[in-house]
Design a protein around this motif. Structure first.
Motif: not given
Ligand SMILES: NC(=O)c1ccc[n+]([C@@H]2O[C@H](COP(=O)([O-])OP(=O)(O)OC[C@H]3O[C@@H](n4cnc5c(N)ncnc54)[C@H](O)[C@@H]3O)[C@@H](O)[C@H]2O)c1
Length: 337
Positions: A219-237
């Motif tokens: 885990i990079h650094g302290k693991g505190n980088a924040v990302r938004d997560w989208i399920y791949v099929l929602d992106h495909c839609k």
């Protein structure tokens, strides 16, 4: 029947997109042009291998001759452009291939499509009036956020690493084709996708792979980088809706409205593995989490405002993170890495 070129279809998003798209649109034939780099895997497309409306061509999008000959052979009416070098860490080690594939490759595709579809600037040939180029980009072109706020489609570009800079470069080429030639192109920006079929160098599959091998989970650094997560099929839609209903020249954001830092993700994946594949000594996979030197210049936070896609395309992220993560982990357990 319409022929659609999908580039990079053997990668993570492409291998989820192609079966979805072929199944939904019986009137489309798909040609998947993929170089099969380390990130491309045809085993992830077995469900479409024998579909007569699916064709695979192994090749490089930077190869002008090849791309032009495919246009002549298949007379494409649309392009969904996914092919890219996509891993930030690799771009930091050596950006060369990122510049070649992401910028030059996008240029080759734009130019081949423009010459095939258009008479002159502002004028499409009769048979190609509805032809469209969909360019798949990322939220990373917008730079990094502080603890509050969201990227909208109006946020100025501020890419911070070679990967995002090359994606931004390709986005600007697309923009210039729209502006200069009246070329029918649209750009999408998605946040971190997760789901089945992702190459194990990205966060979630690497956690799963290392955990199951009982190796340290980096885990990079302290693991505190924040990302938004989208399920791949929602992106495909979202890609599908944009391709069919988006407005020329517009940008659309697709995010899962689910922000997590990397450490939270690691804990959740480990907790699921503890349930689904418990260690024989009953200890938790969490004990394998190991902090490693942070990525240089790592962006602190990405988060996307998605109201535009929701209001104008009728899109909504449907998969809750909990069920999406469960499906993902179960897929990796079945398809040993
Ligand atoms: N994965 C994400 O979280 C995410 C988020 C936002 C945007 N994107 C974008 O979506 C697209 C697809 O991402 P992904 O995660 O599926 O990537 P990936 O790395 O899993 O797959 C990329 C695919 O492109 C192919 N490819 C690479 N160079 C090529 C070339 N020169 N010619 C032909 N094919 C080539 C690879 O073989 C591979 O199959 C990329 O443009 C990426 O920037 C990804």
């Amino acid at each position: 029947m319409k022929n659609i070129l999908v580039t990079g279809g053997a990668g993570f998003i492409g291998a989820n997109f192609i079966p979805y798209f072929l199944n939904k649109y019986p009137e489309y034939e798909i040609v998947n042009l993929d170089k099969l780099t380390y990130a491309g895997n045809l085993n992830n497309l077995t469900e479409v291998h024998s579909n007569p409306r699916y064709h695979f061509v192994q090749g490089d999008i930077t190869n002008r001759e090849l791309v032009s000959s495919l246009f002549r052979q298949f007379d494409f009416q649309g392009i969904i452009h996914l092919a890219a070098e996509s891993h930030v860490d690799r771009s930091i080690q050596d950006p060369t291939l990122f510049i070649k594939t992401n910028i030059e490759g996008t240029f080759v595709l734009l130019e081949a499509a423009r010459l095939h579809w258009m008479q002159k600037p502002g004028e499409y040939k009769q048979d190609y009036i509805e032809s469209r180029f969909l360019h798949v980009s990322t939220d990373e072109v917008y730079g990094s956020l502080g603890p509050a706020g969201f990227f909208t489609e109006e946020t100025p570009y501020a890419p911070n690493n070679p990967y995002s800079a090359t994606k931004a470069g390709s986005d600007l080429l697309v923009r210039s084709y729209v502006h200069t030639y009246g070329f029918n192109a649209i750009t999408t920006h998605a946040s971190n996708n997760y789901g089945p079929k992702q190459y194990p160098e990205k966060l979630i599959p690497i956690i799963i792979q290392r955990a199951l091998a009982q190796q340290p989970i980096p885990i990079h650094g302290k693991g505190n980088a924040v990302r938004d997560w989208i399920y791949v099929l929602d992106h495909c839609k979202g890609i599908d809706l944009t391709f069919h209903y988006g407005q020329i020249g517009e940008h659309y954001n697709f995010g899962g409205n689910h922000e997590q830092n990397n450490l939270q993700i690691a804990y959740q994946v480990c907790a699921l593995l503890d349930k689904l594949a418990p260690l024989s000594n009953r200890s938790s996979y969490q004990s394998l989490i190991t902090f490693v030197t942070d990525r240089p210049g790592n962006d602190q936070r990405y988060a996307l405002a998605t109201q535009k896609a929701e209001k104008t395309l009728g899109w909504k992220a449907e998969e809750p993170f909990e069920t999406g993560l469960q499906k993902t982990v179960q897929w990796y357990l079945k398809n040993k890495l």
